[in-house]
Design an enzyme around this catalytic site. Structure first.
Site, PDB file in Angstrom:
ATOM      1  N   SER A   1       0.842  -1.202   0.000  1.00  0.00           N
ATOM      2  CA  SER A   1       0.000   0.000   0.000  1.00  0.00           C
ATOM      3  C   SER A   1       0.870   1.241   0.000  1.00  0.00           C
ATOM      4  CB  SER A   1      -0.854  -0.030   1.265  1.00  0.00           C
ATOM      5  OG  SER A   1      -1.387   1.234   1.531  1.00  0.00           O
TER       6      SER A   1
ATOM      7  N   TYR B   1      -1.453  -1.420  10.992  1.00  0.00           N
ATOM      8  CA  TYR B   1      -1.761  -1.921   9.647  1.00  0.00           C
ATOM      9  C   TYR B   1      -0.639  -1.542   8.678  1.00  0.00           C
ATOM     10  CZ  TYR B   1      -3.465  -1.513   4.884  1.00  0.00           C
ATOM     11  OH  TYR B   1      -3.550  -1.559   3.521  1.00  0.00           O
TER      12      TYR B   1
ATOM     13  N   LYS C   1       2.403  -3.844   6.503  1.00  0.00           N
ATOM     14  CA  LYS C   1       2.745  -3.801   5.066  1.00  0.00           C
ATOM     15  C   LYS C   1       4.252  -3.617   4.901  1.00  0.00           C
ATOM     16  CE  LYS C   1      -1.265  -4.547   3.371  1.00  0.00           C
ATOM     17  NZ  LYS C   1      -1.522  -5.852   2.783  1.00  0.00           N
TER      18      LYS C   1
HETATM   19  N1  UFG Z   1     -13.125  10.446   3.606  1.00  0.00           N
HETATM   20  C1  UFG Z   1     -14.183  11.278   3.916  1.00  0.00           C
HETATM   21  N2  UFG Z   1     -15.318  10.708   4.423  1.00  0.00           N
HETATM   22  C2  UFG Z   1     -15.458   9.373   4.631  1.00  0.00           C
HETATM   23  C3  UFG Z   1     -14.366   8.533   4.305  1.00  0.00           C
HETATM   24  C4  UFG Z   1     -13.207   9.107   3.797  1.00  0.00           C
HETATM   25  O1  UFG Z   1     -14.110  12.495   3.760  1.00  0.00           O
HETATM   26  O2  UFG Z   1     -16.506   8.932   5.100  1.00  0.00           O
HETATM   27  C5  UFG Z   1     -11.914  11.035   3.033  1.00  0.00           C
HETATM   28  C6  UFG Z   1     -10.671  10.782   3.874  1.00  0.00           C
HETATM   29  O3  UFG Z   1     -10.535  11.778   4.850  1.00  0.00           O
HETATM   30  C7  UFG Z   1      -9.563  10.806   2.818  1.00  0.00           C
HETATM   31  C8  UFG Z   1     -10.271  10.282   1.558  1.00  0.00           C
HETATM   32  O4  UFG Z   1     -11.657  10.411   1.795  1.00  0.00           O
HETATM   33  O5  UFG Z   1      -9.174  12.127   2.584  1.00  0.00           O
HETATM   34  C9  UFG Z   1      -9.953   8.829   1.264  1.00  0.00           C
HETATM   35  O6  UFG Z   1     -10.223   8.064   2.423  1.00  0.00           O
HETATM   36  P1  UFG Z   1     -10.324   6.472   2.395  1.00  0.00           P
HETATM   37  O7  UFG Z   1     -10.623   6.038   3.793  1.00  0.00           O
HETATM   38  O8  UFG Z   1     -11.225   6.036   1.318  1.00  0.00           O
HETATM   39  O9  UFG Z   1      -8.865   6.044   1.968  1.00  0.00           O
HETATM   40  P2  UFG Z   1      -7.460   6.357   2.682  1.00  0.00           P
HETATM   41  O10 UFG Z   1      -6.687   7.193   1.711  1.00  0.00           O
HETATM   42  O11 UFG Z   1      -7.584   6.855   4.050  1.00  0.00           O
HETATM   43  O12 UFG Z   1      -6.919   4.881   2.854  1.00  0.00           O
HETATM   44  C10 UFG Z   1      -6.526   4.124   1.790  1.00  0.00           C
HETATM   45  C11 UFG Z   1      -6.717   2.640   2.096  1.00  0.00           C
HETATM   46  C12 UFG Z   1      -5.843   2.185   3.212  1.00  0.00           C
HETATM   47  C13 UFG Z   1      -4.422   2.595   2.946  1.00  0.00           C
HETATM   48  C14 UFG Z   1      -4.351   4.076   2.672  1.00  0.00           C
HETATM   49  C15 UFG Z   1      -2.974   4.516   2.299  1.00  0.00           C
HETATM   50  O13 UFG Z   1      -8.065   2.389   2.431  1.00  0.00           O
HETATM   51  O14 UFG Z   1      -5.896   0.786   3.287  1.00  0.00           O
HETATM   52  O15 UFG Z   1      -5.193   4.410   1.581  1.00  0.00           O
HETATM   53  O16 UFG Z   1      -2.882   5.907   2.260  1.00  0.00           O
HETATM   54  F1  UFG Z   1      -3.634   2.325   4.002  1.00  0.00           F
END
Ligand code: UFG
Length: 340
Positions: A126, A151, A155
């Site tokens: 990731s 987590y 990785k």
């Molecule tokens: N977000 C919202 N509202 C929500 C969910 C997410 O505004 O209900 C925003 C988050 O703040 C972030 C973006 O949407 O800015 C993406 O969030 P995600 O949770 O979809 O994804 P992440 O980038 O946090 O996480 C993903 C993977 C993880 C991995 C990570 C690495 O899900 O497994 O990328 O950066 F570790």
């Protein structure tokens, strides 16, 4: 036909990879304990591909059972290892559960590979290993940082374990794929993401809100130093991501040499959360009930991939758009509402 063990093959990325393996003429064998996936996905896969698929309901932590599956199915061309826990927040609360499962499973696989004359492995890593990078666009030489969550640390540890194993084993070939943000679903609407409980990730939260399963989407912060104040990520269609695994296997077959390479798998384009939500509304003609709330702890401002290496070495690049992914994600959500 070359047999490929797909651990976590009933999961979100795993199931899409099973389809692409079949399309490319491989024989995928699913090893999944269904702890975070649904057995019905296997039926869907068989219907979609018109192929019967061997499935082992096996936990990769159980080395005896895993060994049995490898012996029964041998000879095996390669292993694509997806099976892992993936909820960042849960890993902070239950770190040992994450180390035990994610690291323990890979130890078993790496032990069993030479014993069973299996030398090729593709591993799900990731972009989380880059942490909050100094530049928003990262390539594979961007230094990894100390992980923010257990987590993320699993990785990083798993990447190191594979690199060390590859140094010690002359026949081994490994591709470590660092995924950016996978979204979307298969265009057939027959497989897609099945989050357990309240989704953590943005797109399943959006589709569930659009479907009326969630009341309101929270946008976590609009005071980041970006154009519209929301975070930037590299959202990649899961079908494109799945194809990268097939290309990694083909690359391994193209050389006799011992190899271990890391590849960023992203589109190379960043999108803000606000832009993604607007795009979802536009392509699907739906308004989402949403509200800007406080930042989510642990979120980084912006990251997206330089995926040039995957293009040069694997011949892979993302072909589908964010529009495609958001349309497919919504179609899958509707399929679920009517058929699941
Ligand atoms: N977000 C919202 N509202 C929500 C969910 C997410 O505004 O209900 C925003 C988050 O703040 C972030 C973006 O949407 O800015 C993406 O969030 P995600 O949770 O979809 O994804 P992440 O980038 O946090 O996480 C993903 C993977 C993880 C991995 C990570 C690495 O899900 O497994 O990328 O950066 F570790």
């Amino acid at each position: 036909m070359k047999k490929v063990i797909v651990t976590g093959g009933a999961g979100f990325i795993g199931s899409h990879t099973v389809v692409e393996l079949i399309n490319a003429g491989y024989e995928p064998i699913i090893v999944d304990n269904f702890s975070n996936s649904d057995e019905r996905i296997v039926k869907q896969l068989e219907q979609l591909t018109e192929t019967s698929i061997d499935v082992y309901n096996v936990d990769c932590k159980n080395i005896q059972q895993l060994s049995k599956a490898l012996i029964l199915e041998g000879p095996i061309h390669g292993i694509i290892h997806f099976a892992a826990y993936k909820a960042v927040g849960e890993s902070v609360e239950f770190p040992t559960k994450y180390y035990d499962n994610n690291v323990g499973s890979l130890i078993n696989i790496l032990k069993l590979m030479p014993e069973n004359d299996v030398h090729n492995i593709v591993f799900s890593s990731s972009c989380t290993v880059y942490g909050e990078p100094e530049t928003t666009i990262v390539d594979e030489n961007t230094p990894r940082v100390e992980a923010i969550s257990p987590y993320g640390n699993t990785k990083r540890i798993c990447e190191d374990m594979i690199m060390d194993a590859a140094k010690a084993r002359k026949k081994m070939k490994a591709a470590i794929l660092r995924y950016f943000n996978p979204i979307g679903a298969h265009p057939s609407s027959m497989i897609g993401e099945l989050p357990h409980g309240v989704p953590n990730n943005l797109v399943p939260y959006i589709t569930q809100t659009a479907a009326g399963k969630r009341e309101q989407l929270s946008i976590f912060g609009n005071d980041y130093p970006t154009e519209d104040g929301t975070c930037i990520r590299d959202y990649i269609h899961v079908v494109d991501l799945a194809k990268a695994h097939v290309d990694a296997l083909k690359w391994m077959s193209s050389t006799d040499e011992n190899q271990c390479e890391v590849f960023n798998i992203g589109t190379g384009k960043g999108s803000s959360v606000q832009n993604l939500v607007d795009t979802f509304e536009r392509v699907n003609g739906i308004k989402i009930n949403k509200k800007v709330v406080a930042r989510r702890p642990g979120d980084i401002t912006a990251i997206y991939a330089n995926a040039d290496k995957a293009k040069e070495v694997l011949g892979w690049s993302a072909k589908l758009t964010m529009e495609d992914a958001l349309r497919d994600a919504w179609n899958w959500q509707q399929y679920l509402a009517n058929n699941w």
